[in-house]
Design an enzyme around this catalytic site. Structure first.
Site, PDB file in Angstrom:
ATOM      1  N   GLN A  63      20.732  13.222  23.410  1.00 32.43           N
ATOM      2  CA  GLN A  63      21.100  11.973  22.755  1.00 32.43           C
ATOM      3  C   GLN A  63      22.533  11.990  22.243  1.00 32.43           C
ATOM      4  O   GLN A  63      23.138  10.942  22.070  1.00 32.43           O
ATOM      5  CB  GLN A  63      20.127  11.673  21.620  1.00 32.43           C
ATOM      6  CG  GLN A  63      18.734  11.296  22.125  1.00 32.43           C
ATOM      7  CD  GLN A  63      17.799  10.860  21.020  1.00 32.43           C
ATOM      8  OE1 GLN A  63      17.855  11.368  19.909  1.00 32.43           O
ATOM      9  NE2 GLN A  63      16.927   9.914  21.317  1.00 32.43           N
TER      10      GLN A  63
ATOM     11  N   PHE B  53      10.483   5.579  14.682  1.00 28.32           N
ATOM     12  CA  PHE B  53      11.446   6.578  15.130  1.00 28.32           C
ATOM     13  C   PHE B  53      12.409   6.021  16.171  1.00 28.32           C
ATOM     14  O   PHE B  53      13.560   6.436  16.256  1.00 28.32           O
ATOM     15  CB  PHE B  53      10.708   7.810  15.657  1.00 28.32           C
ATOM     16  CG  PHE B  53       9.837   8.450  14.616  1.00 28.32           C
ATOM     17  CD1 PHE B  53      10.400   9.124  13.548  1.00 28.32           C
ATOM     18  CD2 PHE B  53       8.461   8.344  14.680  1.00 28.32           C
ATOM     19  CE1 PHE B  53       9.609   9.698  12.563  1.00 28.32           C
ATOM     20  CE2 PHE B  53       7.652   8.911  13.709  1.00 28.32           C
ATOM     21  CZ  PHE B  53       8.229   9.585  12.642  1.00 28.32           C
ATOM     22  N   LEU B  54      11.937   5.063  16.957  1.00 27.52           N
ATOM     23  CA  LEU B  54      12.828   4.418  17.920  1.00 27.52           C
ATOM     24  C   LEU B  54      13.830   3.522  17.209  1.00 27.52           C
ATOM     25  O   LEU B  54      14.929   3.293  17.712  1.00 27.52           O
ATOM     26  CB  LEU B  54      12.005   3.602  18.922  1.00 27.52           C
ATOM     27  CG  LEU B  54      12.744   2.945  20.077  1.00 27.52           C
ATOM     28  CD1 LEU B  54      13.456   3.991  20.933  1.00 27.52           C
ATOM     29  CD2 LEU B  54      11.783   2.124  20.930  1.00 27.52           C
ATOM     30  N   GLY B  55      13.458   3.034  16.028  1.00 22.38           N
ATOM     31  CA  GLY B  55      14.292   2.083  15.302  1.00 22.38           C
ATOM     32  C   GLY B  55      15.704   2.563  15.059  1.00 22.38           C
ATOM     33  O   GLY B  55      16.670   1.809  15.256  1.00 22.38           O
ATOM     34  N   ASP B  56      15.871   3.821  14.646  1.00 16.84           N
ATOM     35  CA  ASP B  56      17.226   4.313  14.379  1.00 16.84           C
ATOM     36  C   ASP B  56      17.919   4.792  15.648  1.00 16.84           C
ATOM     37  O   ASP B  56      19.144   4.822  15.719  1.00 16.84           O
ATOM     38  CB  ASP B  56      17.192   5.422  13.327  1.00 16.84           C
ATOM     39  CG  ASP B  56      16.395   6.638  13.755  1.00 16.84           C
ATOM     40  OD1 ASP B  56      16.965   7.486  14.434  1.00 16.84           O
ATOM     41  OD2 ASP B  56      15.210   6.724  13.404  1.00 16.84           O
ATOM     42  N   GLN B  57      17.143   5.125  16.684  1.00 15.22           N
ATOM     43  CA  GLN B  57      17.747   5.608  17.930  1.00 15.22           C
ATOM     44  C   GLN B  57      18.357   4.483  18.769  1.00 15.22           C
ATOM     45  O   GLN B  57      19.141   4.745  19.685  1.00 15.22           O
ATOM     46  CB  GLN B  57      16.697   6.358  18.757  1.00 15.22           C
ATOM     47  CG  GLN B  57      16.142   7.593  18.066  1.00 15.22           C
ATOM     48  CD  GLN B  57      14.997   8.223  18.832  1.00 15.22           C
ATOM     49  OE1 GLN B  57      15.031   8.332  20.051  1.00 15.22           O
ATOM     50  NE2 GLN B  57      13.966   8.635  18.130  1.00 15.22           N
TER      51      GLN B  57
ATOM     52  N   HIS C  21      16.131   7.218   7.790  1.00 16.55           N
ATOM     53  CA  HIS C  21      16.923   7.579   8.965  1.00 16.55           C
ATOM     54  C   HIS C  21      17.691   6.367   9.483  1.00 16.55           C
ATOM     55  O   HIS C  21      18.880   6.462   9.829  1.00 16.55           O
ATOM     56  CB  HIS C  21      16.008   8.119  10.076  1.00 16.55           C
ATOM     57  CG  HIS C  21      15.801   9.591  10.026  1.00 16.55           C
ATOM     58  ND1 HIS C  21      14.813  10.166   9.286  1.00 16.55           N
ATOM     59  CD2 HIS C  21      16.467  10.607  10.625  1.00 16.55           C
ATOM     60  CE1 HIS C  21      14.868  11.487   9.427  1.00 16.55           C
ATOM     61  NE2 HIS C  21      15.855  11.776  10.230  1.00 16.55           N
TER      62      HIS C  21
END
Length: 350
Positions: free
Chosen positions: A107, A290-294, A316
């Site tokens: 990432q 967890f996808l939200g910040d990525q 995060h």
């Protein structure tokens, strides 16, 4: 040089990874201080140090402070990200520590290489399925397919499974360069089409993945959710076990994982993963926590605005907003009540 406080917000390695990516992309020199200051073991771990060295390699950065446990880092790119054939191994930096997550290195360098002028091939070695980081199964089933909707084209192949703490995993990633990202709107997920998953072990008896798969399917059936979980016994350098589930909705996928450990029954691993999935399914948000910040990093580099609704606005996510804002590349607004994230890239600012 841009000074960034690595202890801000949740104060973890994400600040480092986001900063390295944006420094490589923009050419902005950075000084990152108090790196992971609030952690039990502050400073750069092996996986963080590998992120630094990987980012430095692709933009030929001058680096100071690139050593284990360092809490101060200077990173000065000397050229734009260069396409090429790269190999990065967490073991090179570990010095007797555990094998870090290759997904975090992925990432860090993915977007810089995606905007490079040519295609790139990257081999990553280390932990592919490690606690407190996205497993490679999640990257393959959820993260990269969503980025493809933004216009980022990749191919990923898992060559060997690697668990904590031994590592030994290997991933091959092909990135098509010259990427022009477009914004997306993720406000509705649509109906659940299916749940699919993998119950996998390495160097353990075959009855363990079978028990995990059966338990997953039974729990899903009890919740009136259609799902199929494949049991798999693979080879690896050490014993390991995990369950990796993907919920396929009409407009987006969500991923959930649970790792085994010594003394934890196979059925408990399965139950952990299914409970995460069902908890998310009972909500109405298309984007899981967890996808939200990525998603922020690719969205700020897009040619048009994006907006999405997330299951939970985490620390995060807030920390990543703060980190990105210091580069002045986008306007990011959070609606805490409705759990909405609005991203307006810099060239769209008025």
């Amino acid at each position: 040089m841009l000074d960034i406080d690595g202890s801000w917000g949740e104060g973890g390695g994400q600040i480092l990874r986001t900063t390295l990516s944006l420094s490589a992309i923009t050419g902005q020199p950075i000084r990152l201080y108090q790196i992971r200051a609030g952690r039990q073991k502050p400073g750069l771990s092996a996986q963080h140090l590998t992120c630094v060295r990987a980012a430095a390699t692709i933009c030929n950065a001058e680096v100071r402070g690139d050593k284990l446990r360092s809490t101060l880092l200077e990173f000065i790119p000397t050229r734009p990200p260069q396409a090429g054939h790269y190999t990065f191994d967490v073991m090179d930096a570990q010095e007797g520590g555990s094998a870090g997550a290759v997904t975090l290195i992925l990432q860090t360098i993915l977007l810089p290489l995606a905007i490079a002028s040519e295609e790139s091939t990257v081999i990553l070695k280390g932990g592919t399925h490690v606690a407190w980081s996205p497993p490679i199964s999640y990257i393959e089933q959820v993260y990269l397919p969503l980025l493809s909707k933004l216009g980022l084209q990749t191919e990923l192949h898992l060559q060997a499974w690697g668990w904590y703490p031994q590592g030994g995993g290997e991933v091959h990633l092909h990135i098509k360069g010259n990427c022009q990202l477009q914004g997306v709107e993720l406000l509705e997920r649509g109906a659940l089409k299916q749940v699919k998953g993998l119950a996998v072990v390495t160097e353990l008896p075959s009855h363990i993945p079978q028990r995990m798969a059966m338990r997953c399917e039974k729990l899903l059936q009890q919740a009136h959710v259609k799902g199929y979980v494949q049991p798999l016994r693979a080879k690896g350098v050490a014993p390991g076990a995990g369950v990796f589930l993907t919920s396929e909705y009409e407009h987006i996928c969500a991923g959930f994982a649970a790792l085994g450990r010594r003394g934890l029954p196979a059925e408990s691993v399965a139950q952990n993963a299914v409970e995460q999935l069902l908890s998310f399914h009972q909500q109405d948000a298309p984007v899981e926590e967890f996808l939200g910040d990525q998603l922020l990093l690719p969205m700020i580099l897009a040619q048009s605005p994006s907006q999405y609704r997330v299951a939970h606005i985490s620390e995060h996510l807030k920390t990543n907003v703060q980190t990105i804002s210091q580069f002045g590349l986008a306007q990011i607004d959070l609606n805490l009540e409705d759990r909405l994230v609005f991203v307006k890239p810099g060239h769209n600012l008025t």
